[in-house]
Design a protein around this motif. Structure first.
Motif, PDB file in Angstrom:
ATOM      1  N   ARG A  31       0.812  -1.211   0.000  1.00 43.07           N
ATOM      2  CA  ARG A  31       0.000   0.000   0.000  1.00 43.07           C
ATOM      3  C   ARG A  31       0.849   1.267   0.000  1.00 43.07           C
ATOM      4  O   ARG A  31       0.389   2.328  -0.425  1.00 43.07           O
ATOM      5  N   ASP A  32       2.098   1.174   0.485  1.00 44.05           N
ATOM      6  CA  ASP A  32       2.983   2.333   0.509  1.00 44.05           C
ATOM      7  C   ASP A  32       3.733   2.525  -0.800  1.00 44.05           C
ATOM      8  O   ASP A  32       4.384   3.560  -0.990  1.00 44.05           O
ATOM      9  N   VAL A  34       2.267   1.601  -4.095  1.00 47.43           N
ATOM     10  CA  VAL A  34       1.428   1.710  -5.295  1.00 47.43           C
ATOM     11  C   VAL A  34       0.137   2.445  -4.978  1.00 47.43           C
ATOM     12  O   VAL A  34      -0.268   2.587  -3.812  1.00 47.43           O
ATOM     13  N   ASP A  35      -0.491   2.919  -6.048  1.00 48.62           N
ATOM     14  CA  ASP A  35      -1.855   3.450  -6.003  1.00 48.62           C
ATOM     15  C   ASP A  35      -2.737   2.548  -6.845  1.00 48.62           C
ATOM     16  O   ASP A  35      -2.283   1.953  -7.837  1.00 48.62           O
ATOM     17  N   ILE A  36      -4.004   2.457  -6.454  1.00 50.90           N
ATOM     18  CA  ILE A  36      -4.957   1.643  -7.196  1.00 50.90           C
ATOM     19  C   ILE A  36      -5.663   2.520  -8.220  1.00 50.90           C
ATOM     20  O   ILE A  36      -6.123   3.621  -7.901  1.00 50.90           O
ATOM     21  N   GLU A  37      -5.719   2.046  -9.452  1.00 47.91           N
ATOM     22  CA  GLU A  37      -6.322   2.829 -10.521  1.00 47.91           C
ATOM     23  C   GLU A  37      -7.774   3.180 -10.180  1.00 47.91           C
ATOM     24  O   GLU A  37      -8.564   2.325  -9.780  1.00 47.91           O
ATOM     25  N   ARG A  40      -8.854   7.711  -6.183  1.00 49.66           N
ATOM     26  CA  ARG A  40      -8.154   8.976  -6.114  1.00 49.66           C
ATOM     27  C   ARG A  40      -9.117  10.064  -5.645  1.00 49.66           C
ATOM     28  O   ARG A  40     -10.345   9.904  -5.690  1.00 49.66           O
ATOM     29  N   SER A  41      -8.541  11.170  -5.190  1.00 47.11           N
ATOM     30  CA  SER A  41      -9.348  12.321  -4.809  1.00 47.11           C
ATOM     31  C   SER A  41      -9.465  13.271  -6.000  1.00 47.11           C
ATOM     32  O   SER A  41      -8.687  13.197  -6.958  1.00 47.11           O
ATOM     33  N   LEU A 195      -2.410  -1.643 -10.673  1.00 43.81           N
ATOM     34  CA  LEU A 195      -1.667  -0.983  -9.608  1.00 43.81           C
ATOM     35  C   LEU A 195      -0.622  -0.083 -10.254  1.00 43.81           C
ATOM     36  O   LEU A 195       0.101  -0.511 -11.157  1.00 43.81           O
ATOM     37  N   GLN A 196      -0.533   1.149  -9.791  1.00 37.80           N
ATOM     38  CA  GLN A 196       0.380   2.130 -10.362  1.00 37.80           C
ATOM     39  C   GLN A 196       1.471   2.462  -9.348  1.00 37.80           C
ATOM     40  O   GLN A 196       1.180   2.979  -8.261  1.00 37.80           O
ATOM     41  N   LYS A 198       4.333   4.394  -7.476  1.00 33.06           N
ATOM     42  CA  LYS A 198       4.563   5.819  -7.256  1.00 33.06           C
ATOM     43  C   LYS A 198       5.877   6.275  -7.878  1.00 33.06           C
ATOM     44  O   LYS A 198       6.019   7.448  -8.229  1.00 33.06           O
ATOM     45  N   GLN A 248      -2.824  -5.568  -0.179  1.00 30.82           N
ATOM     46  CA  GLN A 248      -2.268  -4.278   0.238  1.00 30.82           C
ATOM     47  C   GLN A 248      -1.297  -4.421   1.394  1.00 30.82           C
ATOM     48  O   GLN A 248      -0.410  -3.578   1.568  1.00 30.82           O
TER      49      GLN A 248
END
Length: 373
Positions: A31-32, A34-37, A40-41, A195-196, A198, A248
């Motif tokens: 979880r630290d 990658v970001d999940i597609e 997002r805000s 998964l993207q 960072k 995660q």
């Protein structure tokens, strides 16, 4: 000057040595990394009015749109302002309101807002934000903001003297906006997600894919490039939530980071990570100064009645001075401790060090990526 250089070099050493306690390879949670597609805000923005200021609001002669905004608001409340009325408002300020719409937020939830003055208001302390619609990039209203501002600064002025602590032209309202419209989400509608990373890294992307496949079976994860990992998801939405919750918390062994040197030319700071190395080279750094001195001299005739005239002439003196410049050997450094000692031994100022590092990089002596911000 020598003491100042030593103090700067010592402080640089302290900043750089902070990375020495890291192990060559360490594990971090997925979880630290990658970001999940799609998770997002989204930014929101609005224009509003702050009232209740203690004479520190906008000057309507300088900020006419504050007066216009107030007149429009009063007309919506059924109050008609006679045309030609010169409203001298000191307790009202025009502001911009910003917020972030978090992922999966629902109608009725509260979010924080930031209020910033856009006129000539001296302070927003003690003010109240009137109801302000917050719009997204599609110009649709997604939230309504209102409430009392919390300003972290303070100030006072009298007789031309002024004392101010922190910033007075901006504030924050905790839970100051209510979400009125939900953002559409595509989560759970597809059997695949990505998964993207960072930070782009081919090795790390493949390592994440192998770790997920090792725990959930081959073919579940597939690295597409240095930043993207494709996941095969379960059919139902609740099963997808459970699957992402499990992966995660997987610990991923992070290998060596890319060697990088960051130079901030505006502040004169230099930061490098623990993988930076130097090759043998020689460095000569000198200070070149050019001084131009203009002086006026008056030339008078020798005798009062000689018929001559008093003349003012310009005398210009130009001098060029070059200090330092001795050639110094820089030994090969295989670890950050050696790099720090070598650079400190040059006795260079921050500006000199930035030039030296750039020259080393061009000469191939600096084994790192050089980035100027």
């Amino acid at each position: 000057m020598r003491g100042w250089r030593y103090a700067w070099a010592l402080s640089l050493s302290v900043v750089l040595v902070l990375g020495l306690g890291l192990l060559p390879a360490h594990a971090e949670r997925l979880r630290d990394l990658v970001d999940i597609e799609g998770v997002r805000s989204n930014p929101l923005i609005g224009y509003g009015l702050v009232v209740g200021l203690d004479g520190t609001g906008d000057q309507t002669t300088q900020v006419p749109f504050t007066k216009q905004s107030l007149s429009n608001m009063l007309s919506q409340l059924g109050i008609t302002v006679p045309s030609g009325t010169n409203m001298q408002l000191k307790n009202v300020a025009a502001v911009m309101v910003t917020a972030n719409f978090p992922a999966f937020a629902r109608a009725g939830q509260n979010i924080d807002v930031v209020v910033s003055s856009m006129g000539s208001a001296k302070s927003l302390r003690g003010g109240t934000l009137l109801m302000t619609p917050l719009k997204g990039a599609d110009n649709q209203v997604y939230a309504l903001a209102q409430g009392n501002l919390l300003v972290g600064g303070a100030g006072a002025s009298s007789g031309g003297s002024k004392v101010q602590i922190n910033q007075l032209s901006g504030g924050r309202i905790n839970n100051g906006a209510v979400i009125e419209r939900e953002l559409p989400s595509t989560f759970g509608t597809s059997r695949t997600t990505t998964l993207q990373l960072k930070d782009e890294n081919f090795t790390l992307a493949q390592r994440i894919s192998d770790t997920i496949n090792g725990q959930n079976g081959m073919g579940v994860a597939r690295a597409l490039d240095s930043r993207t990992i494709e996941l095969q998801m379960p059919a139902s939405r609740s099963s997808q939530v459970r699957f992402l919750a499990q992966i995660q918390n997987i610990n991923i062994t992070v290998g060596e980071m890319d060697a990088k040197v960051i130079i901030n030319s505006r502040t004169g700071s230099v930061v490098m990570n623990r993988n930076v190395m130097l090759d043998n080279c020689a460095v000569a750094q000198g200070n070149l100064s050019v001084v131009v001195n203009n002086q006026q001299s008056v030339s008078q005739p020798n005798t009062p009645f000689g018929g001559g005239q008093t003349v003012v002439t310009q005398q210009t003196q130009i001098s060029v001075n070059q200090g330092g410049g001795s050639l110094q050997k820089v030994n090969s450094s295989a670890n950050l401790n050696s790099v720090i000692r070598t650079l400190n031994a040059l006795g260079a100022t921050p500006n000199d060090l930035m030039s030296i590092l750039q020259a080393m990089h061009s000469a191939g002596c600096l084994q790192a990526t050089l980035e100027v911000i």
